[in-house]
Design a protein around this motif. Sequence first.
Motif, PDB file in Angstrom:
ATOM      1  N   UNK A 118      41.347  39.426  35.496  1.00 16.52           N
ATOM      2  CA  UNK A 118      41.451  40.408  36.573  1.00 16.52           C
ATOM      3  C   UNK A 118      41.276  39.734  37.929  1.00 16.52           C
ATOM      4  N   UNK A 119      40.285  38.836  38.029  1.00 14.29           N
ATOM      5  CA  UNK A 119      40.070  38.126  39.296  1.00 14.29           C
ATOM      6  C   UNK A 119      41.254  37.224  39.623  1.00 14.29           C
ATOM      7  N   UNK A 120      41.839  36.595  38.611  1.00 12.85           N
ATOM      8  CA  UNK A 120      42.987  35.728  38.827  1.00 12.85           C
ATOM      9  C   UNK A 120      44.176  36.535  39.334  1.00 12.85           C
ATOM     10  N   UNK A 121      44.403  37.725  38.728  1.00 13.43           N
ATOM     11  CA  UNK A 121      45.503  38.575  39.170  1.00 13.43           C
ATOM     12  C   UNK A 121      45.304  39.038  40.609  1.00 13.43           C
ATOM     13  N   UNK A 122      44.065  39.398  40.957  1.00 13.43           N
ATOM     14  CA  UNK A 122      43.785  39.819  42.325  1.00 13.43           C
ATOM     15  C   UNK A 122      44.052  38.682  43.300  1.00 13.43           C
ATOM     16  N   UNK A 123      43.654  37.474  42.905  1.00 12.52           N
ATOM     17  CA  UNK A 123      43.891  36.314  43.755  1.00 12.52           C
ATOM     18  C   UNK A 123      45.370  36.035  43.939  1.00 12.52           C
ATOM     19  N   UNK A 124      46.149  36.177  42.878  1.00 13.89           N
ATOM     20  CA  UNK A 124      47.594  35.954  42.975  1.00 13.89           C
ATOM     21  C   UNK A 124      48.253  37.023  43.845  1.00 13.89           C
ATOM     22  N   UNK A 125      47.804  38.273  43.715  1.00 11.14           N
ATOM     23  CA  UNK A 125      48.359  39.341  44.553  1.00 11.14           C
ATOM     24  C   UNK A 125      48.046  39.074  46.014  1.00 11.14           C
ATOM     25  N   UNK A 126      46.826  38.653  46.284  1.00 10.80           N
ATOM     26  CA  UNK A 126      46.422  38.343  47.661  1.00 10.80           C
ATOM     27  C   UNK A 126      47.239  37.170  48.201  1.00 10.80           C
ATOM     28  N   UNK A 127      47.442  36.159  47.370  1.00  8.60           N
ATOM     29  CA  UNK A 127      48.231  34.996  47.782  1.00  8.60           C
ATOM     30  C   UNK A 127      49.675  35.404  48.084  1.00  8.60           C
ATOM     31  N   UNK A 128      50.261  36.226  47.203  1.00  7.64           N
ATOM     32  CA  UNK A 128      51.628  36.696  47.423  1.00  7.64           C
ATOM     33  C   UNK A 128      51.728  37.558  48.680  1.00  7.64           C
ATOM     34  N   UNK A 129      50.719  38.365  48.926  1.00  4.68           N
ATOM     35  CA  UNK A 129      50.730  39.234  50.108  1.00  4.68           C
ATOM     36  C   UNK A 129      50.648  38.388  51.370  1.00  4.68           C
TER      37      UNK A 129
END
Length: 79
Positions: free
Chosen positions: A64-75
């Motif tokens: 979950x933390x990894x997905x949040x980090x990837x979403x933040x990076x993509x944003x």
Amino acid sequence: MSCRKLKIARLFSLTACMIGIIRVIGACSVADQKLFYLYVQLGFTTFAAGAFAMEYFRIKGQQSRKRKGMKEHDRRKAA
């Protein structure tokens, strides 16, 4: 899975581990040998289930933390 649900799940899995340990300790007070083995087996099974659940929810939290980090990076990359 939300952070709150993960915390509740971790609490329940920790509780299962503790109940398993208590069952194994409680088996020492049983006089009948068959009941002793039953209590020990129930204790080990409960403890193993709780330990498995703790590891499962730890992995789910990392994902979950990894997905949040990837979403933040993509944003940030899109901005």
